[in-house]
Every structure is written in C-alpha cells, then in structure tokens.
Design a protein around this motif. Structure first.
Motif, short mmCIF file in Angstrom:
data_model
loop_
_atom_site.label_atom_id
_atom_site.label_comp_id
_atom_site.label_asym_id
_atom_site.label_seq_id
_atom_site.Cartn_x
_atom_site.Cartn_y
_atom_site.Cartn_z
N ALA A 108 16.53 45.64 12.95
CA ALA A 108 17.48 44.86 12.37
C ALA A 108 17.34 44.81 10.70
N ASP A 109 16.00 44.42 10.25
CA ASP A 109 15.95 44.02 8.96
C ASP A 109 15.45 45.48 8.14
N GLY A 110 15.38 46.71 8.70
CA GLY A 110 15.18 47.81 8.41
C GLY A 110 13.75 48.28 7.88
N THR A 111 13.02 47.18 8.29
CA THR A 111 11.31 47.73 8.10
C THR A 111 10.73 48.53 9.04
N LEU A 112 11.66 48.96 10.14
CA LEU A 112 11.10 49.91 11.08
C LEU A 112 12.49 50.76 11.29
N ASP A 113 12.06 52.20 10.78
CA ASP A 113 13.07 53.05 10.90
C ASP A 113 13.06 53.94 12.10
N ALA A 114 13.93 54.05 13.09
CA ALA A 114 13.75 54.83 14.27
C ALA A 114 14.71 55.64 14.17
N SER A 115 15.52 55.99 13.24
CA SER A 115 16.20 57.51 13.17
C SER A 115 15.52 58.77 13.33
N PRO A 116 14.18 58.87 13.32
CA PRO A 116 13.64 60.20 13.61
C PRO A 116 13.55 60.31 15.11
N LEU A 117 13.76 59.28 15.64
CA LEU A 117 13.54 59.43 17.18
C LEU A 117 15.14 59.53 17.79
N VAL A 118 16.29 59.39 17.10
CA VAL A 118 17.42 59.45 17.57
C VAL A 118 17.76 60.99 17.43
N THR A 119 18.29 61.58 18.55
CA THR A 119 18.62 63.11 18.58
C THR A 119 20.18 63.35 18.98
N GLY A 120 20.72 62.33 19.07
CA GLY A 120 22.25 62.21 19.39
C GLY A 120 22.87 60.86 19.70
N ARG A 121 24.08 60.77 19.55
CA ARG A 121 24.98 59.70 19.41
C ARG A 121 26.23 59.77 20.44
N VAL A 122 26.79 58.96 21.22
CA VAL A 122 27.82 59.34 22.08
C VAL A 122 28.74 57.97 22.14
N GLY A 123 29.90 58.10 22.42
CA GLY A 123 30.84 56.97 22.71
C GLY A 123 30.92 56.69 24.13
N ALA A 141 15.54 63.59 22.56
CA ALA A 141 14.38 62.39 22.78
C ALA A 141 15.03 61.15 23.03
N LYS A 142 16.08 60.84 22.18
CA LYS A 142 16.79 59.44 22.47
C LYS A 142 18.32 59.80 21.88
N ILE A 143 19.14 59.59 23.06
CA ILE A 143 20.55 59.45 22.62
C ILE A 143 21.13 58.17 22.53
N LEU A 144 21.79 57.47 21.43
CA LEU A 144 22.29 56.37 21.40
C LEU A 144 23.73 56.20 22.08
N ILE A 145 24.04 55.21 22.34
CA ILE A 145 25.47 54.90 23.10
C ILE A 145 26.07 54.01 22.11
N ASP A 146 27.17 54.36 21.43
CA ASP A 146 27.71 53.68 20.14
C ASP A 146 29.28 53.20 20.83
N PRO A 147 29.64 52.17 21.19
CA PRO A 147 31.09 52.35 21.68
C PRO A 147 32.21 52.26 20.62
N THR A 148 31.69 52.25 19.44
CA THR A 148 32.76 52.53 18.52
C THR A 148 33.08 53.91 18.40
N LEU A 149 32.04 54.89 18.58
CA LEU A 149 32.53 56.41 18.72
C LEU A 149 33.43 56.83 19.70
N ASP A 150 34.24 57.57 19.12
CA ASP A 150 35.48 58.17 20.04
C ASP A 150 35.07 59.56 20.74
N THR A 151 33.71 60.12 20.23
CA THR A 151 33.47 61.50 20.55
C THR A 151 32.56 61.38 21.93
N ASP A 152 32.41 62.67 22.51
CA ASP A 152 31.56 62.70 23.53
C ASP A 152 30.07 62.84 23.30
#
Length: 157
Positions: A108-123, A141-152
């Motif tokens: 949350a405070d940005g001292t740990l950057d997890a973005s290299p692990l995220v390979t996809g995002r879905v609504g 590796a990791k696909i995040l579920i983001d309820p604000t996205l309208d895309t598959d």
C-alpha cells in the motif's frame, strides 16, 4: 568432503588439549551451535515434480532446504543425498498474521513493488478466462482481478 574431515580431526586435536574430557567439551560446544559450520538455506519455490530431489542432490553439506512450492501431483525423492549431507528438510505453507499485515502495508505505501509479478489483469467478467489463461505457466504468473475493469483480459507481458 576432505576439508570437513580435516576440520573434524583438527577440532578433536584441539579438544584433547583441554583439561576436561573431549566428549564433554564437544557436547557443550554442540549445545551452543559451535560444532557445525554455518549452514546455507535453500528455498524450493517451484512446486514441480523432481524439484526437491534435484535440490537435495545439489545442496551443500548441512544445508537447510525449505520447501514452500506446492507440488500438486505425486513426487519422489531419494533420501540418500539428504542423509549423506545431513540436510535439514523443512516444509512450510503458512504465514503469520503479522507477515500478511506488513506485506499489505508495504504494498500500500509503495515500499514493495509487486508489478513484476503481475502478468495480467481482468475485470469480473474475465475471471473464468483468466483461470483458463493461467493454466499455461509460460505466459502467466499472477493475474489480478480488478472489479473496475470492463475487459476480459489485459496482458501486461
């Protein structure tokens, strides 16, 4: 292995010069952790069949092997390398509430950057396709579920 053998002989020679029996001194030194050399720690984080066996074969003497990768199928390993090298094999799966709290705060405070692990995002509509896509470990590796996205599915790779 000859280095460890010679170190053991040298230690016994030194202990024989003490005013107490060598075995008493050895036991006292062992209780405080002074007998064994510093031990490397090897983490197995993959969880595929054969990985533990390969690590046991490659690990240095007296290593601690911590298995955190979860193999979902049958696996086999040869115990003889672990026995001959006096390896400590430990399996771990849990995290403490404090570790979860600290990790969430670091994210949350940005001292740990997890973005290299995220390979996809879905609504929400993309959850089922994400599971299908996640079946290919070479792509995701990791696909995040983001309820604000309208895309598959949005690929970040």
């Amino acid at each position: 292995m000859p280095d460890q053998y010679n170190a053991g002989l040298d230690a016994l020679e030194s202990l024989n010069r003490l005013p107490i029996p060598w075995w008493s001194a050895w036991r006292a030194l062992d209780r405080v952790g002074a007998i064994r050399p510093k031990r490397p720690v090897v983490f197995e984080c993959v969880g595929t069949p054969g990985m533990i066996d390969g690590i046991l074969a490659a690990a240095p003497l007296y290593s601690r092997v911590v298995v955190v990768g979860v193999c979902m199928g049958l696996d086999t390993m040869r115990p003889s390398p672990a026995v001959n090298k006096e390896l400590d094999l430990r399996f771990a799966v849990g995290y403490t509430p404090l570790e979860f709290r600290d990790t969430l705060h670091a994210l949350a405070d940005g001292t740990l950057d997890a973005s290299p692990l995220v390979t996809g995002r879905v609504g929400l509509d993309g959850v089922a396709p994400a599971f299908t896509a996640h079946a290919n470990p070479d792509v995701h590796a990791k696909i995040l579920i983001d309820p604000t996205l309208d895309t598959d599915l949005i690929l970040d790779v």
